[in-house]
Design an enzyme around this catalytic site. Structure first.
Site, mmCIF file in Angstrom:
data_model
loop_
_atom_site.group_PDB
_atom_site.id
_atom_site.type_symbol
_atom_site.label_atom_id
_atom_site.label_comp_id
_atom_site.label_asym_id
_atom_site.label_seq_id
_atom_site.Cartn_x
_atom_site.Cartn_y
_atom_site.Cartn_z
ATOM 1 N N SER A 97 71.489 12.256 90.418
ATOM 2 C CA SER A 97 71.144 13.098 89.281
ATOM 3 C C SER A 97 70.307 14.321 89.651
ATOM 4 O O SER A 97 70.734 15.153 90.434
ATOM 5 C CB SER A 97 70.449 12.252 88.219
ATOM 6 O OG SER A 97 70.286 12.997 87.044
ATOM 7 N N HIS A 98 69.071 14.379 89.142
ATOM 8 C CA HIS A 98 68.227 15.559 89.326
ATOM 9 C C HIS A 98 67.457 15.516 90.643
ATOM 10 O O HIS A 98 66.695 16.434 90.935
ATOM 11 C CB HIS A 98 67.249 15.652 88.162
ATOM 12 C CG HIS A 98 66.519 14.365 87.944
ATOM 13 N ND1 HIS A 98 67.121 13.269 87.386
ATOM 14 C CD2 HIS A 98 65.272 13.989 88.267
ATOM 15 C CE1 HIS A 98 66.247 12.269 87.365
ATOM 16 N NE2 HIS A 98 65.117 12.677 87.895
ATOM 17 N N LYS A 140 74.559 11.260 78.283
ATOM 18 C CA LYS A 140 74.063 12.538 77.803
ATOM 19 C C LYS A 140 74.963 13.639 78.375
ATOM 20 O O LYS A 140 75.636 13.424 79.374
ATOM 21 C CB LYS A 140 72.597 12.735 78.154
ATOM 22 C CG LYS A 140 72.206 12.473 79.595
ATOM 23 C CD LYS A 140 70.683 12.488 79.704
ATOM 24 C CE LYS A 140 70.217 12.252 81.132
ATOM 25 N NZ LYS A 140 70.073 10.830 81.453
ATOM 26 N N ASP A 144 74.075 16.148 88.130
ATOM 27 C CA ASP A 144 75.308 15.492 87.669
ATOM 28 C C ASP A 144 75.746 15.956 86.278
ATOM 29 O O ASP A 144 76.652 15.369 85.691
ATOM 30 C CB ASP A 144 75.146 13.974 87.722
ATOM 31 C CG ASP A 144 74.056 13.448 86.812
ATOM 32 O OD1 ASP A 144 73.056 14.174 86.594
ATOM 33 O OD2 ASP A 144 74.190 12.329 86.292
ATOM 34 N N ASP A 195 74.337 15.951 83.241
ATOM 35 C CA ASP A 195 74.048 15.301 81.958
ATOM 36 C C ASP A 195 72.792 15.850 81.274
ATOM 37 O O ASP A 195 72.571 15.615 80.096
ATOM 38 C CB ASP A 195 74.011 13.767 82.083
ATOM 39 C CG ASP A 195 73.047 13.263 83.139
ATOM 40 O OD1 ASP A 195 72.342 14.091 83.760
ATOM 41 O OD2 ASP A 195 73.000 12.028 83.353
ATOM 42 N N ARG A 196 71.959 16.590 82.005
ATOM 43 C CA ARG A 196 70.754 17.154 81.377
ATOM 44 C C ARG A 196 70.943 18.627 81.043
ATOM 45 O O ARG A 196 71.759 19.301 81.664
ATOM 46 C CB ARG A 196 69.564 17.070 82.336
ATOM 47 C CG ARG A 196 69.185 15.681 82.675
ATOM 48 C CD ARG A 196 67.977 15.704 83.578
ATOM 49 N NE ARG A 196 67.596 14.332 83.846
ATOM 50 C CZ ARG A 196 66.373 13.944 84.147
ATOM 51 N NH1 ARG A 196 65.411 14.853 84.276
ATOM 52 N NH2 ARG A 196 66.110 12.686 84.364
ATOM 53 N N ASP A 221 71.513 19.679 85.222
ATOM 54 C CA ASP A 221 71.029 19.021 86.447
ATOM 55 C C ASP A 221 72.178 18.691 87.396
ATOM 56 O O ASP A 221 73.326 19.049 87.146
ATOM 57 C CB ASP A 221 70.209 17.769 86.103
ATOM 58 C CG ASP A 221 71.079 16.638 85.590
ATOM 59 O OD1 ASP A 221 72.148 16.934 85.023
ATOM 60 O OD2 ASP A 221 70.700 15.461 85.756
HETATM 61 C C1 VG1 Z 1 64.244 9.757 84.050
HETATM 62 C C2 VG1 Z 1 64.006 10.251 82.628
HETATM 63 C C3 VG1 Z 1 64.811 9.417 81.659
HETATM 64 C C4 VG1 Z 1 66.300 9.466 82.053
HETATM 65 C C5 VG1 Z 1 66.462 9.037 83.502
HETATM 66 C C6 VG1 Z 1 67.885 9.207 83.974
HETATM 67 O O1 VG1 Z 1 63.849 8.420 84.163
HETATM 68 O O2 VG1 Z 1 62.634 10.218 82.303
HETATM 69 O O3 VG1 Z 1 64.620 9.885 80.346
HETATM 70 O O4 VG1 Z 1 67.046 8.610 81.234
HETATM 71 O O5 VG1 Z 1 65.625 9.837 84.339
HETATM 72 O O6 VG1 Z 1 68.317 10.538 83.863
HETATM 73 P P1 VG1 Z 1 62.410 7.971 84.757
HETATM 74 O O7 VG1 Z 1 62.468 6.474 84.782
HETATM 75 O O8 VG1 Z 1 62.273 8.628 86.085
HETATM 76 O O9 VG1 Z 1 61.402 8.505 83.794
HETATM 77 V V1 VG1 Z 1 69.510 11.125 84.887
HETATM 78 O O10 VG1 Z 1 69.729 12.809 84.610
HETATM 79 O O11 VG1 Z 1 69.015 10.626 86.307
HETATM 80 O O12 VG1 Z 1 70.821 10.223 84.377
HETATM 81 CO CO CO Z 2 71.386 13.572 85.451
#
Ligand code: VG1
Ligand code: CO
Length: 552
Positions: free
Chosen positions: A122-123, A385, A288, A290-291, A286
């Site tokens: 992801s990010h 998302k 992937d 989704d953000r 981001d």
């Molecule tokens: C973070 C965010 C959470 C989100 C998760 C996955 O998790 O705070 O809201 O659902 O990333 O997003 P954490 O446990 O680090 O707070 V993604 O863009 O990785 O699917």
């Molecule tokens: Co993501």
């Protein structure tokens, strides 16, 4: 006609010296450094556990792709070779292995697949020195349920071997069909299918007319997965000028950047909107896809507010014009959307962090729109998302209202009041220190009740737990909440997605009604809460960090 891949006939069995020993995968699958993933048989062991556990593998169809980071194409080939050895009927993957998380969710649903494997952290940053990840999605297109994740993890603990077919690699450079043993591999264009879904939800002509009215937009793909999607969607289909989409070529290391759309990591874009006055609208997604981060001229839209604005203006979007069934937000997300839901007379649900909790509510048709404070918004069109969906939603609102992002925010706060909101992240804290800070606050919660905190009475303090109203499952330990009178609160949570040390997140929220001062600097408006929680937790002294790593 399909091309047959030579030598991939009979599976071989590879014995493992020792079982896979990692901790349970987190909210978004298994996320580790690329180096960790490079260990011999590591990826294979995890994939073996997935294929032994995911229901319907024999004769089933699997969707496979990723965000293009270092390791993506290699992992796709490993999973294809293992999928064939485990009796899958078909794997659907994409050219260059590029598949955003929302597009994967849609493909799983439209192809009636048994699920999907999305290769992304992801990010988190990418490259040989960055992170890699394997996310598992179920047949509803959403992140694997807690039960499935647990079973996969249990399976990893006793693995002694894995099965794989050996032979040549599948070329991913163009769309084609291959057969490997008795399994088919379809390499499709992962972009087209997603764009036609968006076309069903929004009025593209209306958005195009906004852009023709000299409304200037810019999108930053951060060298990640949304590049090809945004280029096609915004420039080719909707007609935004060439150059609207920046950093659109996916790179295995995201160009050395951190594909996290926030004011710190998408600073270049933020500067264009906040410190220069050429563009009217800016957005980024981001790694992937989704953000989303939304910006207007001199105006940053807080993600919690964005969820509330989308909900309040949903009747302007064709797909939601007939009304919403309900909305949901994760616990740390501000209650701005709750106020809108009350006004619309629809239910508002509060779930733990992570998209899988929205899945049950969406599947049971209890909600239409949902979102998180971490730049995530989505709806019942898929089970993840969806970054570009949020961008189009905003553009549709602006096209209908014919006003600026700033005006939309002012109108919103003037009607509903403002939920000043901020998240302070302290990244890479030694795990024992983070746990100490967290558990000390947890132990102290009972004594806070009915006391004053930052000048407000504490009405309730607890560690958030959630009983899923759909399947009855209970999820505990989701974050320490200090709820204050007047709809103010502070939350402390441990991140589940970091890969270096621990990340502590402090979430701050203060409500000001529509007769109050609606245009303060959020950090200033929240400063009594910030001081109170910093003092109470001694986070600066204990973590050795005088400032948060990221402030949103
Ligand atoms: C973070 C965010 C959470 C989100 C998760 C996955 O998790 O705070 O809201 O659902 O990333 O997003 P954490 O446990 O680090 O707070 V993604 O863009 O990785 O699917
Ligand atoms: Co993501």
């Amino acid at each position: 006609m399909s091309n047959s891949i030579p030598n991939k006939q009979a599976p071989i069995i590879v014995s493992l010296d020792s079982p896979f020993t990692d901790q349970k995968p987190g909210t978004s699958g298994l996320r580790k450094s690329s180096k960790h993933f490079a260990q011999k048989n590591y990826l294979e062991s995890f994939v073996e556990a997935i294929f032994q556990t995911l229901p319907g593998v024999q004769g089933g169809t699997l969707v496979l792709g990723g965000d293009g980071r270092y390791g993506n194409e290699n992992a796709i080939n490993v999973i294809i070779a293992m999928g064939a050895a485990h009796g899958l009927k078909k794997i659907i993957t994409t050219t260059k292995g590029i598949l955003s998380t929302p597009a994967a969710s849609h493909l799983i649903r439209s192809q009636k697949a048994i699920g999907g494997i999305i290769l992304s952290a992801s990010h988190n940053s990418g490259g040989p020195d960055g992170d890699f990840g394997v996310k598992i999605n179920g047949p509803n297109g959403g992140p694997a349920s807690e039960a499935l994740t647990n079973s996969i993890y249990e399976c990893t603990k006793s693995l002694k071997e894995y099965q794989i077919l050996q032979g040549s690699l599948i070329p991913l450079d163009q769309t084609d069909i291959y057969s490997i043993g008795s399994m088919k591999v379809e390499v499709i264009d992962g972009v087209e299918d997603y764009i036609s879904l968006m076309e069903k939800l929004f009025d593209f002509d209306k958005i195009a007319s906004l852009l023709r009215d000299d409304f200037k937009i810019v999108f930053d793909a951060m060298h990640a997965v949304t590049g090809p999607y945004a280029k096609q969607l915004l420039e080719k289909v909707i007609g935004a000028p060439n150059g609207t989409v920046r950093n659109y070529v996916p790179l295995t290391d995201f160009g050395g950047g951190h594909p996290d759309p926030n004011l710190t990591y998408a600073k270049e874009l933020a500067d264009l909107l906040l410190n220069q006055d050429f563009y009217d609208f800016g957005a980024a997604c981001d790694g992937d896809g989704d953000r989303n981060m939304i910006l207007g001229k001199s105006c940053f839209v807080n993600p919690s507010d964005s969820l509330a604005v989308l909900t309040a203006n949903s009747s302007l979007v064709p797909a939601y014009a007939n009304g919403l069934i309900g909305v949901a937000r994760s616990m740390p997300t501000s209650s701005a959307v709750d106020v809108v839901a009350k006004d619309l007379q629809i239910n508002a649900y509060e779930t733990p962090t992570g998209w899988k909790f929205f899945g049950n509510l969406l599947d049971k048709n209890l909600i239409t729109i949902c979102g998180e404070e971490s730049f995530g918004t989505g709806s019942n069109h898929i089970r993840e998302k969806d970054g570009l969906w949020a961008v189009l939603f905003w553009l549709q609102i602006l096209a209908e209202k014919k006003c600026t992002v700033y005006d939309v925010m002012q109108q919103h706060w003037n009607k509903y009041g403002r939920h000043y909101y901020s998240r302070h992240d302290y990244e890479e804290i030694p795990i024992n220190i983070a746990n100490e800070i967290y558990s000390k606050l947890e132990q102290g919660l009972p004594s806070l009740s009915q006391q004053k905190f930052a000048g407000h009475l504490v009405t309730h303090a607890d560690n958030f737990s959630y009983e899923d109203s759909v399947d009855g499952s209970i999820t505990t330990n989701q974050g320490l909440r200090i709820l204050l009178e007047g709809n103010n609160r502070v939350i402390l949570r441990l991140s589940g997605t970091g890969t270096k040390g621990a990340t502590l997140r402090i979430y701050l929220e203060r409500y000001v009604s529509n007769t109050g001062d609606l245009n303060q600097n959020p950090q200033k408006a929240l400063s009594p809460l910030i001081t109170a929680i910093n003092d109470l937790t001694k986070i600066h002294t204990l973590s050795g960090k005088n400032h948060p790593s990221v402030i949103t």
